[in-house]
Design a protein around this motif. Sequence first.
Motif, PDB file in Angstrom:
ATOM      1  N   ALA A 191     -60.734   8.629  -1.660  1.00 27.40           N
ATOM      2  CA  ALA A 191     -60.268   8.863  -0.291  1.00 27.40           C
ATOM      3  C   ALA A 191     -61.456   9.166   0.624  1.00 27.40           C
ATOM      4  N   TYR A 192     -61.181   9.071   1.910  1.00 22.87           N
ATOM      5  CA  TYR A 192     -62.256   9.287   2.886  1.00 22.87           C
ATOM      6  C   TYR A 192     -62.892  10.668   2.749  1.00 22.87           C
ATOM      7  N   ASN A 193     -62.043  11.669   2.621  1.00 24.07           N
ATOM      8  CA  ASN A 193     -62.578  13.029   2.508  1.00 24.07           C
ATOM      9  C   ASN A 193     -63.466  13.190   1.274  1.00 24.07           C
ATOM     10  N   GLU A 194     -63.068  12.485   0.230  1.00 26.91           N
ATOM     11  CA  GLU A 194     -63.881  12.562  -0.992  1.00 26.91           C
ATOM     12  C   GLU A 194     -65.227  11.864  -0.805  1.00 26.91           C
ATOM     13  N   ILE A 195     -65.182  10.780  -0.041  1.00 26.75           N
ATOM     14  CA  ILE A 195     -66.439  10.087   0.277  1.00 26.75           C
ATOM     15  C   ILE A 195     -67.384  11.047   1.011  1.00 26.75           C
ATOM     16  N   LEU A 196     -66.784  11.712   1.993  1.00 28.54           N
ATOM     17  CA  LEU A 196     -67.600  12.667   2.753  1.00 28.54           C
ATOM     18  C   LEU A 196     -68.152  13.757   1.853  1.00 28.54           C
ATOM     19  N   GLU A 197     -67.302  14.231   0.961  1.00 27.79           N
ATOM     20  CA  GLU A 197     -67.736  15.277   0.033  1.00 27.79           C
ATOM     21  C   GLU A 197     -68.908  14.791  -0.808  1.00 27.79           C
ATOM     22  N   MET A 198     -68.809  13.555  -1.233  1.00 21.09           N
ATOM     23  CA  MET A 198     -69.895  13.000  -2.053  1.00 21.09           C
ATOM     24  C   MET A 198     -71.186  12.916  -1.246  1.00 21.09           C
ATOM     25  N   ILE A 199     -71.058  12.425  -0.024  1.00 22.18           N
ATOM     26  CA  ILE A 199     -72.269  12.301   0.809  1.00 22.18           C
ATOM     27  C   ILE A 199     -72.860  13.684   1.074  1.00 22.18           C
ATOM     28  N   ARG A 200     -71.979  14.640   1.269  1.00 18.50           N
ATOM     29  CA  ARG A 200     -72.460  15.999   1.529  1.00 18.50           C
ATOM     30  C   ARG A 200     -73.139  16.618   0.314  1.00 18.50           C
ATOM     31  N   LYS A 201     -72.785  16.124  -0.850  1.00 16.84           N
ATOM     32  CA  LYS A 201     -73.423  16.664  -2.052  1.00 16.84           C
ATOM     33  C   LYS A 201     -74.879  16.213  -2.180  1.00 16.84           C
ATOM     34  N   LEU A 202     -75.212  15.178  -1.427  1.00 13.80           N
ATOM     35  CA  LEU A 202     -76.620  14.769  -1.412  1.00 13.80           C
ATOM     36  C   LEU A 202     -77.436  15.860  -0.732  1.00 13.80           C
ATOM     37  N   SER A 203     -78.703  15.932  -1.113  1.00 17.09           N
ATOM     38  CA  SER A 203     -79.558  16.896  -0.409  1.00 17.09           C
ATOM     39  C   SER A 203     -79.718  16.411   1.035  1.00 17.09           C
ATOM     40  N   PRO A 204     -79.984  17.334   1.980  1.00 16.57           N
ATOM     41  CA  PRO A 204     -80.072  16.930   3.393  1.00 16.57           C
ATOM     42  C   PRO A 204     -81.056  15.790   3.634  1.00 16.57           C
ATOM     43  N   ALA A 205     -82.167  15.810   2.934  1.00 14.32           N
ATOM     44  CA  ALA A 205     -83.177  14.766   3.147  1.00 14.32           C
ATOM     45  C   ALA A 205     -82.650  13.409   2.700  1.00 14.32           C
ATOM     46  N   TYR A 206     -82.012  13.372   1.539  1.00 15.38           N
ATOM     47  CA  TYR A 206     -81.468  12.097   1.049  1.00 15.38           C
ATOM     48  C   TYR A 206     -80.320  11.646   1.959  1.00 15.38           C
ATOM     49  N   ARG A 207     -79.531  12.616   2.351  1.00 14.39           N
ATOM     50  CA  ARG A 207     -78.356  12.297   3.165  1.00 14.39           C
ATOM     51  C   ARG A 207     -78.768  11.656   4.491  1.00 14.39           C
TER      52      ARG A 207
ATOM     53  N   ALA B 177     -81.094   8.896  -3.149  1.00 17.11           N
ATOM     54  CA  ALA B 177     -79.751   9.135  -2.615  1.00 17.11           C
ATOM     55  C   ALA B 177     -78.749   8.252  -3.319  1.00 17.11           C
ATOM     56  N   ARG B 178     -79.150   7.023  -3.470  1.00 16.85           N
ATOM     57  CA  ARG B 178     -78.259   6.065  -4.142  1.00 16.85           C
ATOM     58  C   ARG B 178     -77.996   6.499  -5.599  1.00 16.85           C
ATOM     59  N   LYS B 179     -79.063   6.894  -6.255  1.00 20.03           N
ATOM     60  CA  LYS B 179     -78.929   7.324  -7.656  1.00 20.03           C
ATOM     61  C   LYS B 179     -78.038   8.558  -7.751  1.00 20.03           C
ATOM     62  N   ASN B 180     -78.255   9.474  -6.851  1.00 23.26           N
ATOM     63  CA  ASN B 180     -77.458  10.704  -6.860  1.00 23.26           C
ATOM     64  C   ASN B 180     -75.986  10.423  -6.596  1.00 23.26           C
ATOM     65  N   LEU B 181     -75.744   9.475  -5.694  1.00 25.82           N
ATOM     66  CA  LEU B 181     -74.347   9.127  -5.405  1.00 25.82           C
ATOM     67  C   LEU B 181     -73.669   8.562  -6.647  1.00 25.82           C
ATOM     68  N   GLN B 182     -74.419   7.778  -7.359  1.00 30.20           N
ATOM     69  CA  GLN B 182     -73.850   7.231  -8.589  1.00 30.20           C
ATOM     70  C   GLN B 182     -73.546   8.346  -9.586  1.00 30.20           C
ATOM     71  N   GLU B 183     -74.423   9.310  -9.644  1.00 29.36           N
ATOM     72  CA  GLU B 183     -74.194  10.448 -10.532  1.00 29.36           C
ATOM     73  C   GLU B 183     -72.964  11.239 -10.089  1.00 29.36           C
ATOM     74  N   ILE B 184     -72.884  11.380  -8.791  1.00 26.74           N
ATOM     75  CA  ILE B 184     -71.730  12.117  -8.241  1.00 26.74           C
ATOM     76  C   ILE B 184     -70.431  11.379  -8.546  1.00 26.74           C
ATOM     77  N   LEU B 185     -70.489  10.065  -8.396  1.00 28.69           N
ATOM     78  CA  LEU B 185     -69.317   9.248  -8.709  1.00 28.69           C
ATOM     79  C   LEU B 185     -68.901   9.411 -10.159  1.00 28.69           C
ATOM     80  N   LYS B 186     -69.896   9.474 -10.999  1.00 30.19           N
ATOM     81  CA  LYS B 186     -69.612   9.635 -12.430  1.00 30.19           C
ATOM     82  C   LYS B 186     -68.851  10.933 -12.670  1.00 30.19           C
TER      83      LYS B 186
END
Lengths: 428, 188
Positions: free
Chosen positions: B117-133, B167-176
């Motif tokens: 869901a959209y909110n989950e997408i946002l949550e994932m992006i927010r889990k990135l560090s500010p610099a990566y985000r 950032a991309r790698k972290n997102l994949q980890e978050i997705l996992k």
Amino acid sequence: MSESENNLDGFFRRRAQQTNVEFNEDDWLHLEARLNKEMPLKPAFWFWLRKYWFVPVLLSLIPALWFVIPDTTSNNAGIIINPIELSPGNQVGSQFQDEVNSGFKTPAASEVNEKVGNSASPDSDKQILQTDLNNVVDLNEQTEKASVQVNTIETKLPASHNLSNLDSEKVIFGINDKGYVVLGNGDEVPRLSGTSYLHFLSPITPNIDFLLDTPESLSLLDIETSFNKRFHGYFTLGIGYGPDFSTVGLDNFIAPGARWKLDLGYALSPRFQLMTGVVLVNNKYKASGDEYHAPKGYWQYDAGADEAYGECKMIDIPLNLRFNVITVGRHKAFVSSGLSTYIITKEDYYFDYYEDYPGSPDYWGTDNASVYPFSIINVSMGYEYILKGRGSIQVEPFIKLPINGVGWGNVDLNTLGIYFSYQYRIWP
Amino acid sequence: MENHSPDVLTSLLKGCLKNDRKCQRELYRNLYSYGMSICLRYADHRDEAAETLNEAFMKVFKNLGKFDFTRPFKPWFRKILINACINNFKKKNIRFTEDVEVVANNSDTESILSKIAYNEILEMIRKLSPAYRAVFNLYFMEGYKHEEIAEILGISVGTSKSNLAKARKNLQEILKLYFKEDYERIRE
């Protein structure tokens, strides 16, 4: 970039933009509170009235003063009694000392009034020189007698006197607003050093206005009359300097600039004078971002600078009408108002940003002149002191209010300042 | 943003130009969802996003006189929004890492992505560090190039690339982590 990466990136891009964030009233209330603080609501009329309340007050004051304040300038002067100190040994001076003093010290208005219409004999110099207030009033009625009288006076003046070339057609009739003795044909001569003047308003009524400086110094009563009340215009030239406090919004002064002026005046009447000239201005001012309007498309991020600091050189060409509110002896109070044309010859602007805008400009400048005709309202009031001779000095606080924006930033430039100047009557 | 005709929008903007509160509120309400969607991607939490949005709106209201009404409003507003987000980000003095790492390819993600869901997408992006985000948002969401991101954030092009890869790698980890079970099943 691999396909899977594209999938992942594309997914995030698509999904993150499929938004439906519900409106939160609290967020608006926070913004509204900020707006109220930083961009308060301004009822247009009252806002401008609060900001420029003194302009309508001053402008309405000018015509009001015309009716309220009596005209004490020279064109209403029917008679000037001019006590002149003669050189030692002059018998005429001592001959009339007592009579003059007694005449000045007790001139009850009713008494003077009673004497109006009584004829004195102007046939001889002696009789005229021995005149008293009765004679003065009488002479005021007949031009021919006055001429005779002036001729007579001429013969009694010391050789060094400026009126030595007075002829029968030159009748002294008053003191003008510059403090000069004006003759019947419009010529003027300086007032005599060390003399005092008793100034009767005309027509002579019980409300005679006595403006006697130092009656004790009188040694000779010099009676001069006039029947010519026409005003002769004259030109003045002046130079002046003053600090310039320019700003956008009346509350952002940073550093004073300077104004040097050369002005030309023409007296339309004893109370009104048309003034123009050239004022070289070097000013410094500050404008907030929303008050500084650079040409569209200039700002890289469109939002523009948050503050702009301007340093400009310009030529101010004012066209003002001056009104002498009060004239007492050598002292004058006046108000003045009109419009100015600005010719900006050099502009330098420095920009500040509260936040970083990569690549945003921090300076803009030009040496190309730009003209802003009649874009500024001038309002001033001042005090003038008339010197001996043809000169005078004056101090004149002023304010300049914008009608249109000026400069590359199209700013509404307000200016406060004060002129210190010297005026000289050049012609006639 | 609600579907307003250009005339209505222009009328609203002109009202805002006169500091009309009703018009300002209406414009704010209409652009709220759009603006927040951008700010939420850059912010650590919702309040920060709202604060950034309000900062951008203040900028809009104060500088509306400089807006060229012959041009579309939304790109101008978006530019200001993103700039507000970047400035907010810069205030945090985020440190960027400069080492470039090779990010492993992950290929079986798409089937599970549609469930997020959209909110989950946002949550994932927010889990990135500010610099990566920041780099991730600027690169993928706003479409900036690495050279532009480097200039905007004051970093090197290499750092921008490195942060994007991480950032991309972290997102994949978050997705996992979010969909561990599904993910593992698909992998098998």
